[in-house]
Design an enzyme around this catalytic site. Structure first.
Site, short mmCIF file in Angstrom:
data_model
loop_
_atom_site.label_atom_id
_atom_site.label_comp_id
_atom_site.label_asym_id
_atom_site.label_seq_id
_atom_site.Cartn_x
_atom_site.Cartn_y
_atom_site.Cartn_z
N HIS A 196 46.48 42.86 37.38
CA HIS A 196 46.95 44.15 36.54
C HIS A 196 46.73 45.15 37.55
O HIS A 196 45.52 45.49 37.94
CB HIS A 196 46.38 44.24 35.08
CG HIS A 196 46.76 43.24 34.04
ND1 HIS A 196 47.65 42.32 34.41
CD2 HIS A 196 46.45 43.18 32.85
CE1 HIS A 196 47.97 41.61 33.30
NE2 HIS A 196 47.08 41.94 32.39
N CYS A 216 42.28 43.50 28.89
CA CYS A 216 42.24 43.35 30.40
C CYS A 216 42.79 44.63 30.92
O CYS A 216 42.81 44.52 32.40
CB CYS A 216 43.25 42.22 30.48
SG CYS A 216 44.91 42.37 29.79
#
Length: 350
Positions: free
Chosen positions: A241, A148
């Site tokens: 993120h 990710c």
């Protein structure tokens, strides 16, 4: 409509697959698989539903199956949201049984025959499927989507890599709590706090980014040679993120405008394919110095867009930027669904 199965369906990634596949024009959920303790139960009894939408009615009473190929004989392929501790053997068993696997787990990401895929970066890597030997007839294979963090990082680096070349980069991640799954990080550890280490995260970033930016030569990859120094931190945001990176380029641009044009002129190789999960605009370059922000921007373009801000010439190395993408959509389930769409267009799924 193709019939799909979901392995690890009761976990956080599995739940995201269920949510995102509702109303998909090409794929419909046929089977759900999970651990032995969940198998045989209705999904509503086996899963602790943590998505912020109502559990779909037609999923509630679906009986959860064991993650065994024989239980998924009616599917065209499976999405895997399995934990890496069990994913390796299970995904291999499905591929050997002739069932394609599109995986979110790390187990096969560095296998030289397995595509590590982001459609907007390396769609030609799907040809590696032809080199796999999981099943004798070639019907069973594995494709993975990246970590990710490697997803937004590689998307941010691709125009720079193509235009200027990369020698080295240093980055610090600010990773949302949803990336830790459920129940995730203890509240007393993360509320009003930053945790400066995420176990097992940093070693993935360099190898995965280099593989994503590699060149396919016939049936093998030629990996670029640049150094990556990563620091992974956990911060108290929910989704999205963020990465702060500084990059040393082989041929630095003359000015900031040339740097911006690398993004503005980047040709998305799958833009014209009509993939349902493909964002209309891959890059969102923010001029506001306070952007991007996870709470404000993570969900834009259905969570599939790469947000880029603080793009500037650097005092150390050559260029600095902040990049951000939705970690459980672009960086996990949504990215895997986009991979399946590309594989459908290329004829690997049918």
């Amino acid at each position: 409509m193709m019939k799909v199965g979901i392995l690890g369906a009761t976990g956080a990634v599995g739940q995201k697959f269920i949510r995102l596949l509702q109303g998909h024009p090409w794929f419909e959920i046929e089977a759900l698989g999970a651990s032995e303790r969940s198998a045989g139960k209705k999904y509503k009894d086996a899963a602790n539903w943590i998505e912020d939408v109502v559990l779909p009615e037609h999923i509630k009473d679906t009986i959860v199956k064991n993650c065994e190929p024989g239980e998924f004989s009616n599917v065209d392929f499976v999405f895997s949201g399995l934990d890496s501790s069990v994913a390796g053997d299970i995904e291999k068993a499905f591929a050997e049984a002739g069932i394609p696997v599109i995986s979110n787990a790390k187990n096969y990401r560095q296998d030289p025959t397995v595509p590590l895929l982001i459609p907007e970066i390396n769609p030609d890597h799907t040809d590696l499927i032809k080199t796999q030997s999981f099943s004798k007839d070639g019907k069973g294979w594995i494709v993975t989507n990246p970590n990710c963090v490697a997803v937004p990082l590689s998307l941010a680096l691709k125009p720079l890599f193509d235009s200027f070349g990369i020698e080295a980069l240093i980055l610090t991640t600010m990773q949302a709590v949803s990336g830790a799954g459920y129940p995730g990080v203890a509240s007393l550890d993360i509320l009003g706090n930053v945790v400066p280490f995420i176990s097992g995260e940093e070693p993935k970033v360099g190898p995965e980014t280099r593989k994503l930016l590699s060149t396919l030569n016939e049936d093998s990859l030629s990996l670029p040679d640049f150094d990556v120094q990563a620091t992974a931190t956990r911060v108290p945001s929910i989704n999205g993120h963020m990465i702060s990176a500084t990059v040393k380029l082989e041929n630095p641009p003359a000015d900031l405008e040339e740097l911006k044009k690398a993004y503005q002129n980047y040709r998305n190789p799958v833009a014209e394919l009509g993939l349902p999960f493909s964002p209309k605009a891959l890059y969102n370059l923010h001029d506001n110095e306070y952007y991007p922000q996870p709470r404000l921007h993570a969900d834009w373009e259905n969570g599939m867009q790469l947000h880029l801000g603080r793009l500037r010439k650097a005092d150390v190395f050559d260029v600095s930027f902040v990049a951000m993408a939705h970690n459980t959509i672009r960086g996990a389930a949504g990215g895997a669904i986009l991979n399946a769409e590309l594989l459908t267009k290329k004829g690997y799924l049918k």
